[in-house]
Write an enzyme that holds these catalytic residues in place. Sequence first.
Site, PDB file in Angstrom:
ATOM      1  N   SER A   1       0.860  -1.179   0.000  1.00 13.55           N
ATOM      2  CA  SER A   1       0.000   0.000   0.000  1.00 13.55           C
ATOM      3  C   SER A   1       0.894   1.226   0.000  1.00 13.55           C
ATOM      4  O   SER A   1       1.714   1.400   0.904  1.00 13.55           O
ATOM      5  CB  SER A   1      -0.890  -0.035   1.246  1.00 13.55           C
TER       6      SER A   1
ATOM      7  N   LYS B   1      -1.263  -1.063  -4.264  1.00 13.86           N
ATOM      8  CA  LYS B   1      -2.461  -0.289  -3.886  1.00 13.86           C
ATOM      9  C   LYS B   1      -2.077   1.168  -3.753  1.00 13.86           C
ATOM     10  O   LYS B   1      -1.095   1.500  -3.081  1.00 13.86           O
ATOM     11  CB  LYS B   1      -3.003  -0.837  -2.568  1.00 13.86           C
ATOM     12  N   LEU B   2      -2.835   2.035  -4.434  1.00 19.46           N
ATOM     13  CA  LEU B   2      -2.604   3.476  -4.339  1.00 19.46           C
ATOM     14  C   LEU B   2      -3.679   4.095  -3.458  1.00 19.46           C
ATOM     15  O   LEU B   2      -4.845   3.708  -3.529  1.00 19.46           O
ATOM     16  CB  LEU B   2      -2.682   4.121  -5.731  1.00 19.46           C
TER      17      LEU B   2
ATOM     18  N   ASP C   1      -7.450   2.811  -2.729  1.00 21.85           N
ATOM     19  CA  ASP C   1      -8.112   2.916  -1.427  1.00 21.85           C
ATOM     20  C   ASP C   1      -8.395   4.389  -1.147  1.00 21.85           C
ATOM     21  O   ASP C   1      -7.467   5.203  -1.091  1.00 21.85           O
ATOM     22  CB  ASP C   1      -7.195   2.342  -0.333  1.00 21.85           C
TER      23      ASP C   1
ATOM     24  N   ASN D   1     -10.182   5.502   1.618  1.00 19.48           N
ATOM     25  CA  ASN D   1     -10.414   5.777   3.047  1.00 19.48           C
ATOM     26  C   ASN D   1     -11.588   6.747   3.254  1.00 19.48           C
ATOM     27  O   ASN D   1     -11.467   7.757   3.964  1.00 19.48           O
ATOM     28  CB  ASN D   1      -9.142   6.288   3.722  1.00 19.48           C
TER      29      ASN D   1
ATOM     30  N   LYS E   1      -9.408  -6.920   8.687  1.00 23.25           N
ATOM     31  CA  LYS E   1      -8.388  -6.377   9.600  1.00 23.25           C
ATOM     32  C   LYS E   1      -8.836  -6.707  11.007  1.00 23.25           C
ATOM     33  O   LYS E   1      -9.893  -6.246  11.455  1.00 23.25           O
ATOM     34  CB  LYS E   1      -8.376  -4.849   9.502  1.00 23.25           C
TER      35      LYS E   1
HETATM   36  O1  OSB Z   1      -6.998   1.870   4.926  1.00 22.16           O
HETATM   37  O2  OSB Z   1      -5.968   0.094   4.544  1.00 22.16           O
HETATM   38  C1  OSB Z   1      -6.009   1.179   5.093  1.00 22.16           C
HETATM   39  C2  OSB Z   1      -2.725   1.883   6.864  1.00 22.16           C
HETATM   40  C3  OSB Z   1      -3.195   2.494   7.994  1.00 22.16           C
HETATM   41  C4  OSB Z   1      -4.538   2.698   8.165  1.00 22.16           C
HETATM   42  C5  OSB Z   1      -5.431   2.291   7.177  1.00 22.16           C
HETATM   43  C6  OSB Z   1      -4.977   1.653   6.037  1.00 22.16           C
HETATM   44  C7  OSB Z   1      -3.590   1.489   5.861  1.00 22.16           C
HETATM   45  C8  OSB Z   1      -2.995   0.949   4.662  1.00 22.16           C
HETATM   46  C9  OSB Z   1      -1.599   0.362   4.801  1.00 22.16           C
HETATM   47  O3  OSB Z   1      -3.484   1.019   3.569  1.00 22.16           O
HETATM   48  C10 OSB Z   1      -1.571  -1.079   5.012  1.00 22.16           C
HETATM   49  C11 OSB Z   1      -0.229  -1.574   5.475  1.00 22.16           C
HETATM   50  O4  OSB Z   1       0.691  -1.650   4.667  1.00 22.16           O
HETATM   51  O5  OSB Z   1      -0.093  -1.911   6.666  1.00 22.16           O
HETATM   52 MG    MG Z   2      -8.230   0.724   3.658  1.00 22.30          MG
END
Ligand code: OSB
Ligand code: MG
Length: 367
Positions: free
Chosen positions: A135, A160-161, A187, A189, A261
């Site tokens: 990511s 993943k961007l 992603d 968010n 997660k």
């Molecule tokens: O939304 O997946 C997410 C990291 C911190 C909080 C939320 C996210 C993320 C990542 C990174 O996308 C995932 C990683 O490499 O641990």
């Molecule tokens: Mg996410």
Amino acid sequence: MKVEAVELRRVALELVAPFRTSFGTQTARDILLVRVVTNRGEGWGECVAFPDPGYSEEYVDGAHHVLRDFLAPRVIAASDVRAADLARVLGGVTGNPMAKAALELAVLDAELRADGVSLGTRLGAERRAVDCGVSVGMFPLAELLDHVDGYVADGYRRVKLKIEPGFDVEPVRAVRERHPDVRLQVDANAAYTVADADRLAALDPFDLLLIEQPLPSDDLLGHAEVARQIRTPICLDESITSARVTELAITLGACAIVNIKAGRLGGYLEAVGVHEVCVARGIPVWCGGMLETGIGRAANVALAALPGFTLPGDTSASDRYYARDVVSDPFVLDDGRLTVPTGPGLGVTVDLDFVESITTSVEILRP
Ligand code: OSB
Ligand code: MG
């Protein structure tokens, strides 16, 4: 098993690269580690909460407080604790899944080390190694391309961007032109609204595996509406807070793929429950990440080895995050995969001297 003490330890670690998302930028971590001391030995857990309540309501000082004042006392007061009972023991405390997951992981680790069973075996892992993605935080375009080039050269099996309104079509097009065959996903968010469906549809030509969490976490109907207007599959992250909510989201047509997660779900056992729901409903899953150290990473890699995890996870190698990991056996990418630990419990050894050297505070809770 009797929990005799709970240690809440904060450690400071620099990230090797800043991680910018629509909810903030992380450059260094302030991580809460949980160690339980039991009559059968010790166990470690990691709390994935960040300093700010940006990804979700939880933040590290709040999680620390809830662990100290509400969760640890319940576990210490219980005469006999097994990881499988924790949901009941902690049931009187609502919310706070990241705090609960950290404590559950420490209890699981202690119990499994004492029983000589690996976490992977306990959760139902069926693979010896897992496919890994990476990511990538938001950067100015030239820098973003350099980072992506590096990760592709490292062998990551998917990129993943992070996107947000104003940083979406352009970076996705640029990465796709440069890497026509890489498995690519984005992603948001929760940075868009249902009114942005056209903007999200503009990503359709780039052959993305999925769009993760475009809308706010409580907008399941909005996700279902966007899903009808775009071709790229929608994956939910922030919205997936329990196995029950997962059933609801799938039934509403809000997602075609799920990011699992444990921190968001209150623990690895509920994560297995979400996996079961998704397998039963034919929904592919993958393992998300929260920039974990080797402690949380070991658990994520074990989880990602379950059969329904058919897409590469955000389970990157230790060196993608930290120059030095807190475990003596850091995770190293091998042909785009990480090996699932097979030793008892987490199957990794916490590097106590290094942990001590980066510790900013320790609190030990006893009866
Ligand atoms: O939304 O997946 C997410 C990291 C911190 C909080 C939320 C996210 C993320 C990542 C990174 O996308 C995932 C990683 O490499 O641990
Ligand atoms: Mg996410």
